[in-house]
Design a protein around this motif. Structure first.
Motif, mmCIF file in Angstrom:
data_model
loop_
_atom_site.group_PDB
_atom_site.id
_atom_site.type_symbol
_atom_site.label_atom_id
_atom_site.label_comp_id
_atom_site.label_asym_id
_atom_site.label_seq_id
_atom_site.Cartn_x
_atom_site.Cartn_y
_atom_site.Cartn_z
ATOM 1 N N ASP A 442 84.384 5.690 -6.142
ATOM 2 C CA ASP A 442 86.587 5.747 -7.022
ATOM 3 C C ASP A 442 87.251 4.250 -6.295
ATOM 4 N N ALA A 443 87.127 3.448 -7.075
ATOM 5 C CA ALA A 443 88.885 2.278 -5.981
ATOM 6 C C ALA A 443 90.258 3.598 -5.361
ATOM 7 N N ASN A 444 90.576 4.553 -5.955
ATOM 8 C CA ASN A 444 91.092 5.769 -6.059
ATOM 9 C C ASN A 444 91.061 7.068 -5.261
ATOM 10 N N ARG A 445 91.856 7.452 -4.407
ATOM 11 C CA ARG A 445 91.994 8.205 -3.323
ATOM 12 C C ARG A 445 90.971 9.524 -3.166
ATOM 13 N N PRO A 446 89.973 9.351 -2.679
ATOM 14 C CA PRO A 446 89.999 11.094 -3.273
ATOM 15 C C PRO A 446 90.987 12.272 -3.432
ATOM 16 N N GLU A 447 90.636 12.960 -3.996
ATOM 17 C CA GLU A 447 91.675 14.046 -4.125
ATOM 18 C C GLU A 447 90.835 15.554 -3.424
ATOM 19 N N ARG A 448 91.395 16.367 -3.681
ATOM 20 C CA ARG A 448 90.879 17.997 -3.093
ATOM 21 C C ARG A 448 91.254 18.432 -4.468
ATOM 22 N N LEU A 449 91.156 19.503 -4.620
ATOM 23 C CA LEU A 449 91.038 20.331 -5.984
ATOM 24 C C LEU A 449 92.887 20.496 -6.309
ATOM 25 N N ALA A 620 80.541 7.693 5.491
ATOM 26 C CA ALA A 620 81.450 9.341 4.822
ATOM 27 C C ALA A 620 80.983 10.101 3.418
ATOM 28 N N LEU A 621 80.164 9.300 2.591
ATOM 29 C CA LEU A 621 79.330 9.538 1.444
ATOM 30 C C LEU A 621 78.922 10.807 1.879
ATOM 31 N N ALA A 622 76.681 9.871 3.217
ATOM 32 C CA ALA A 622 76.100 11.273 3.877
ATOM 33 C C ALA A 622 77.646 12.007 4.275
ATOM 34 N N LEU A 623 78.431 12.072 5.051
ATOM 35 C CA LEU A 623 78.847 13.810 5.222
ATOM 36 C C LEU A 623 79.751 15.022 4.506
ATOM 37 N N ARG A 624 80.040 13.538 3.293
ATOM 38 C CA ARG A 624 80.238 14.701 2.221
ATOM 39 C C ARG A 624 79.400 15.992 1.765
ATOM 40 N N SER A 625 77.825 14.950 1.746
ATOM 41 C CA SER A 625 76.425 15.974 1.583
ATOM 42 C C SER A 625 76.725 16.829 2.316
ATOM 43 N N GLU A 626 76.942 17.173 3.730
ATOM 44 C CA GLU A 626 77.001 17.825 4.485
ATOM 45 C C GLU A 626 77.780 19.260 4.766
ATOM 46 N N ASP A 661 94.726 2.832 5.780
ATOM 47 C CA ASP A 661 94.136 2.848 4.623
ATOM 48 C C ASP A 661 92.925 3.407 4.407
ATOM 49 N N ASP A 662 91.702 2.654 4.759
ATOM 50 C CA ASP A 662 90.321 2.425 5.062
ATOM 51 C C ASP A 662 89.733 3.625 5.517
ATOM 52 N N ALA A 663 90.627 4.106 6.830
ATOM 53 C CA ALA A 663 90.587 5.982 7.330
ATOM 54 C C ALA A 663 90.851 6.743 6.465
ATOM 55 N N VAL A 664 91.580 6.916 6.134
ATOM 56 C CA VAL A 664 91.824 7.836 5.215
ATOM 57 C C VAL A 664 91.286 8.443 4.387
ATOM 58 N N TYR A 665 90.998 6.496 3.493
ATOM 59 C CA TYR A 665 89.724 6.843 2.150
ATOM 60 C C TYR A 665 88.598 7.901 3.048
ATOM 61 N N ALA A 666 88.390 7.018 3.661
ATOM 62 C CA ALA A 666 86.653 7.695 4.553
ATOM 63 C C ALA A 666 86.961 8.978 5.276
ATOM 64 N N PHE A 667 87.615 9.112 5.812
ATOM 65 C CA PHE A 667 88.001 10.777 6.080
ATOM 66 C C PHE A 667 88.354 11.681 4.572
ATOM 67 N N ARG A 668 88.400 11.115 3.792
ATOM 68 C CA ARG A 668 89.201 11.961 2.069
ATOM 69 C C ARG A 668 87.294 11.882 1.588
#
Length: 812
Positions: A442-449, A620-626, A661-668
């Motif tokens: 998603d182009a929008n920034r990922p969010e916690r629940l 980031a997507l690889a780490l998300r799975s981890e 902006d790119d760094a925050v997106y990837a971390f989240r």
């Protein structure tokens, strides 16, 4: 017709097999004295110079070699030693960096005995000797080391000069000593390299508001003396590095720059000066190129096209030589020389100069030495690489093509074109499954629940931690036994079962040590990991690892970045087994430990055919799975470290927001898949955090730990103007120094932080991982840290009982 010469700006210090590192550490451990250290490092230096000559470098740098750091060298050259190291400092330095194998100390200070080398000239107190030099860099039992921070936007760290109350004086002409050595030993008429006075002062600390210009006035005659002596010795060229010019340059600094180089020109008119910049475009191109120097060095790799645009718009002075930084001095990929030659023709036309120096974009300090020893790499990868030696060969080919015509270098150019094309066509660079996954983001920034305030309450109920909870950053001592065990396993001398048995035993031993010390949140120790980035590079698709691609990070600390050459994805869980085993041993929480996408990117040798944002998001997507796998395994605290987030910040402020902006997106994207009860930690170190406070908050980590020990708690000032509402731990002791912290020091740093931070959000931790320290240093340091935390809790309890300070630190 424009003539071209090959020029190098600096060569790696560490040696093909880290011979330099081993010599330094042998000296620090007392196995060799200063005389042997000097004689053996001299052999390395001369070998480096001969190699550059053999690779057809015509302007060979001398004086770029260092025993620790080139900024520290410059400070010592001009007598800029912090006042705490003067007087009796050398005795203290000897206590810590002892050269006595038996541990016995004579009464005579070590510096007076064995540190009087030609590159360090100790006075009668030994203040400028080798022991004092290492004491400033590493600290002693009596004195904290000077601060250390990132060299512009690289992963190299320099020692920050501390100039409070100091008066510059020339202690020894180091550039001259290096120049004469090269000339007398090898017949090489080298190009001495020295950091310029404006860069030196702008990178320093402790300069009173009204003293900058007076310090500059004191330094200029000393630099003039260095240059005069070089000229008298026969030097034709001197390279003066002023990388500070790629930052925003004020009117004041522009005037200072003119003053400096007019003074140099007036005093040494017969000496040729190459004013060298790198890492970005110069901020005041038109003024810089008019300075009274004979050559200007510009970076045409990391300039984002700005140096080229300025050159084509404004031209170049006909009485100067242009130093063209055309071969990447910071990354390891082979150049398509046809593309480079096309760019050179464009630069040649715009400059219309009589002569060009063809150079790397920066010192080759930032790349490994040679691909020659990389026998285990696939041919398509190895053929696509270029380390320091290969980069010098690329420069020689470009010079040949410019001077003799493209046909004279046709074979070398074609070979480079074919190698780059083969790598780009490889299946690893064209993985459709990775491209599909990126397309679904998603182009929008990922969010916690839930927002942090809700998560904080959920986590507080689940984790009954005390006020000011204690933890460590992740790694624990990597002893000789740990490294030997990993080596035996990798060589096949140990079976998988033997290695796992060893890791389990070491993990359990340190879980018990942490419990005994009284730490609240534990770590498994990372004994299976060689490096916080390389470890993941060994397991993620799209990466490969080298055998000898070492680079210097700080002091003798060398890292071997993984090579990110293809599309990145997770093949199988990387950390779950070790983390779950550690958690099974204790009722206390054990953090899962990962390295974040920005740091993996910044600390790898990264493919240069895709944008930073695309590659970061793949990681980031690889780490998300981890992260999800750790959570499913019952790991309720997961630390995703981003120590390199600030270092990647572009040097031009206008580029900051897009990067952040790119760094925050990837971390989240890495961390937001977890439930509210799962606590996400992160860690950062050695940076100016005031620049990125908002981005740190935007990461939305539940707890962040930040270095504060070497800055002596001054980092806290960043939080006085910007409110931070999440959990935070400011590192309370310096793990890079062998000195043991005092409880009072730790309490003082914490109390300074608690002036502006709520005690309910504050954690107590070291400033970085502990892998480089010995167990006999780590255990007492952690005991002192826990004792300080307990003492502070008691202070708050008493204050609360007396109606003084409440849980938020407010008066009640």
């Amino acid at each position: 017709m424009t003539q071209a010469k090959s020029s190098n700006l600096g060569y790696p210090r560490i040696g093909e097999k880290r011979e330099w590192k081993k010599l330094l550490e042998a000296h620090w451990s007392g196995k060799i004295d200063a005389a042997e250290l000097e004689s053996e490092t001299k052999k390395l230096r001369l070998e480096y110079l001969k190699k550059q000559r053999d690779l057809k470098a015509e302007l060979i740098p001398v004086g770029d070699f260092s025993l620790y750091d080139h900024i520290l060298d410059t400070a010592f050259t001009f007598g800029l030693v912090p006042q705490r190291f003067t007087g009796g400092a050398d005795t203290a330095a000897h206590d810590e960096n002892c050269n006595c194998a038996s541990g016995a100390h004579d009464e005579e200070p070590a510096a007076a005995k064995d540190a009087g080398t030609k590159f360090f000239a100790p006075n009668e107190q030994g203040v400028y000797g080798l022991d004092a030099y290492f004491a400033v860099a590493r600290g002693t039992k009596a004195f904290a080391a000077s601060p250390m921070t990132k060299w512009f936007d690289t992963n190299y760290h320099y020692i920050v000069p501390e100039l409070q109350g100091l008066t510059p004086k020339l202690t020894v002409n180091r550039p001259l000593a290096f120049y004469l050595e090269a000339k007398e030993e090898l017949g090489i008429d080298g190009k001495p390299v020295i950091v310029g006075p404006l860069t030196l002062l702008k990178l320093a600390r402790g300069i009173e508001n009204d003293r900058f210009d007076s310090l500059l006035d004191e330094l200029i005659p000393l630099y003039v003396q260095v240059l005069k002596e070089l000229s008298e010795a026969g030097a034709k060229w001197v390279q003066i590095d002023e990388p500070i010019l790629v930052l925003e340059t004020s009117d004041e600094d522009a005037a200072r720059l003119r003053k400096i180089y007019e003074a140099f020109d007036a005093a040494t008119p017969e000496l040729n000066i190459l004013l060298q910049t790198y890492f970005e475009s110069v901020s005041r191109y038109e003024e810089v190129v008019q300075l009274p120097v004979q050559a200007i060095g510009l970076d045409f790799v990391y300039d984002r096209g700005r140096n080229l645009a300025a050159l084509e718009k404004n031209g170049f002075p006909q009485d100067k030589i242009l130093g063209v930084g055309i071969i990447d001095g910071r990354n390891i990929w082979r150049s398509d020389l046809s593309v480079k030659l096309e760019l050179l023709r464009r630069i040649e036309k715009a400059a219309n100069a009589k002569e060009l120096f063809i150079q790397p974009s920066s010192s080759l300090l930032h790349v490994p030495v040679t691909t020659r020893s990389e026998e285990k790499l696939e041919a398509k990868i190895k053929n696509g690489l270029s380390f320091a030696d290969e980069k010098l060969a690329e420069i020689a080919t470009l010079v040949k093509a410019l001077n003799e015509g493209e046909e004279a270098a046709a074979a070398e150019i074609k070979e480079s074109v074919d190698a780059v094309a083969a790598l780009n066509a490889s299946p690893e660079r064209n993985d459709e499954s990775v491209r599909d996954a990126l397309g679904k983001l998603d182009a929008n920034r990922p969010e916690r629940l839930s927002p942090y305030a809700t998560r904080r309450d959920v986590q507080a109920k689940h984790w009954p931690l005390p006020l000011l909870p204690t933890t460590t950053i992740g790694s624990l001592p990597q002893t000789t036994e740990v490294r030997q065990a990993r080596s035996k396993w990798k060589k096949g001398e140990w079976s998988e079962a033997q290695y796992v048995e060893f890791l389990h035993a070491e993990t359990e031993r340190w879980i018990r040590i942490q419990e005994e010390i009284g730490i609240d949140v534990l770590v498994h120790g990372e004994f299976e990991r060689n490096d916080m980035v390389e470890y993941f590079g060994e397991q993620l698709a799209g990466f490969t690892t080298s055998s000898f691609a070492w680079v210097q990070s700080y002091g003798s600390r060398c890292v071997k970045p993984p090579i990110l050459y293809g599309d990145v994805k997770l093949l199988s869980p990387m950390t779950v087994t070790e983390s779950a085993y550690a958690q099974s041993l204790t009722d206390k929480p054990v953090k899962g430990m990962l390295t974040g996408p920005i740091t993996i990117y910044n600390w790898s040798f990264v493919r240069d055919d895709l944008s930073r944002a695309v590659v970061q998001n793949q990681i980031a997507l690889a780490l998300r799975s981890e992260v999800s796998a750790l959570e499913e395994a019952g790991i309720g605290m997961i630390q995703v470290d981003e120590p390199a987030l600030r270092e990647g910040l572009p040097l031009k402020r206008e580029d900051w927001q897009a990067y952040l902006d790119d760094a925050v997106y990837a971390f989240r994207a890495s961390t937001t898949s977890v439930q509210d009860v799962t606590q996400i930690h992160t860690h950062m170190c050695y940076a100016e955090f005031g620049d990125i406070i908002q981005a740190i908050s935007d990461l939305d980590a539940d707890v962040i730990s930040i270095e504060a020990a070497r800055s002596h708690g001054n980092l806290v000032s960043a939080f006085e103007d910007d409110t931070y509402d999440k959990g935070i731990g400011l590192g309370v002791f310096d793990i890079h120094s062998p000195r043991l912290p005092d409880q009072s020091e730790i309490e003082s740093i914490a109390q300074r932080a608690l002036e502006v931070l709520d005690p309910a959000q504050f954690w107590i931790n070291p400033d970085c991982g502990l892998k480089t320290r010995r167990e006999e240093e780590v255990v007492p340091s952690l005991k002192t840290m826990v004792a300080a935390a307990v003492a502070l809790r008691e202070q708050f309890a008493k204050a609360g009982a007396a109606g003084g300070v409440g849980a938020t630190g407010d008066q009640i």
